[in-house]
Motif scaffolding. Sequence first.
Motif, short mmCIF file in Angstrom:
data_model
loop_
_atom_site.label_atom_id
_atom_site.label_comp_id
_atom_site.label_asym_id
_atom_site.label_seq_id
_atom_site.Cartn_x
_atom_site.Cartn_y
_atom_site.Cartn_z
N HIS A 11 -3.67 -4.54 -0.74
CA HIS A 11 -2.74 -3.44 -0.51
C HIS A 11 -3.19 -2.58 0.68
CE1 HIS A 11 0.55 -0.91 -1.97
NE2 HIS A 11 -0.18 0.12 -1.62
N ARG A 12 -4.47 -2.30 0.77
CA ARG A 12 -4.99 -1.49 1.89
C ARG A 12 -4.80 -2.19 3.22
NH1 ARG A 12 -10.15 -0.30 -1.41
NH2 ARG A 12 -9.49 1.52 -2.59
N LEU A 14 -2.75 -4.65 3.99
CA LEU A 14 -1.33 -4.83 4.31
C LEU A 14 -0.69 -3.53 4.78
CD1 LEU A 14 0.01 -7.31 1.67
CD2 LEU A 14 -0.03 -7.58 4.13
N SER A 15 -1.20 -2.40 4.29
CA SER A 15 -0.66 -1.13 4.78
C SER A 15 -1.00 -0.94 6.25
CB SER A 15 -1.19 0.04 3.95
OG SER A 15 -2.58 0.21 4.14
N PHE A 18 1.36 -3.30 8.15
CA PHE A 18 2.71 -2.73 8.14
C PHE A 18 2.83 -1.59 9.15
CE2 PHE A 18 5.62 0.52 6.42
CZ PHE A 18 6.80 -0.19 6.52
N PRO A 45 5.22 -7.74 5.16
CA PRO A 45 4.17 -6.91 4.54
C PRO A 45 4.74 -5.84 3.62
CG PRO A 45 3.97 -6.85 6.95
CD PRO A 45 5.16 -7.68 6.62
N LEU A 46 5.94 -5.35 3.93
CA LEU A 46 6.54 -4.32 3.09
C LEU A 46 6.84 -4.87 1.69
CD1 LEU A 46 7.72 -1.47 2.83
CD2 LEU A 46 9.89 -2.42 3.65
N LEU A 49 3.59 -5.25 -0.13
CA LEU A 49 3.14 -3.90 -0.50
C LEU A 49 3.88 -3.38 -1.72
CD1 LEU A 49 2.77 -2.08 2.93
CD2 LEU A 49 0.98 -2.37 1.22
N THR A 52 2.37 -5.28 -4.83
CA THR A 52 1.02 -4.84 -5.17
C THR A 52 1.01 -3.40 -5.64
OG1 THR A 52 0.56 -4.32 -2.85
CG2 THR A 52 -0.14 -6.48 -3.65
N GLY A 53 1.86 -2.57 -5.03
CA GLY A 53 1.95 -1.17 -5.45
C GLY A 53 2.50 -1.04 -6.86
#
Length: 70
Positions: A11-12, A14-15, A18, A45-46, A49, A52-53
């Motif tokens: 998640h980190r 990919l942020s 993004f 990636p969104l 995200l 995973t979020g």
Amino acid sequence: MRSNVWFRQVHRWLSIVFTVAVIANFVAMGLGEPPPWIVYAPLPPLFVLMFTGLYMFAIPYAARWRGSKA
């Protein structure tokens, strides 16, 4: 517990991907008509995200539902 760490790392990173894709999108739009691959680059990636979020959001509720103290 290992999968939680892996999801947070993914998640980190990919942020970051993004954010770079969105910045590249704005720069390309400022220079003229951008090619479609730049316009749609932030979408993969969104979506990852989002999943995973949602997973990380649901972890505490699932732990409480199972009766463990997380």
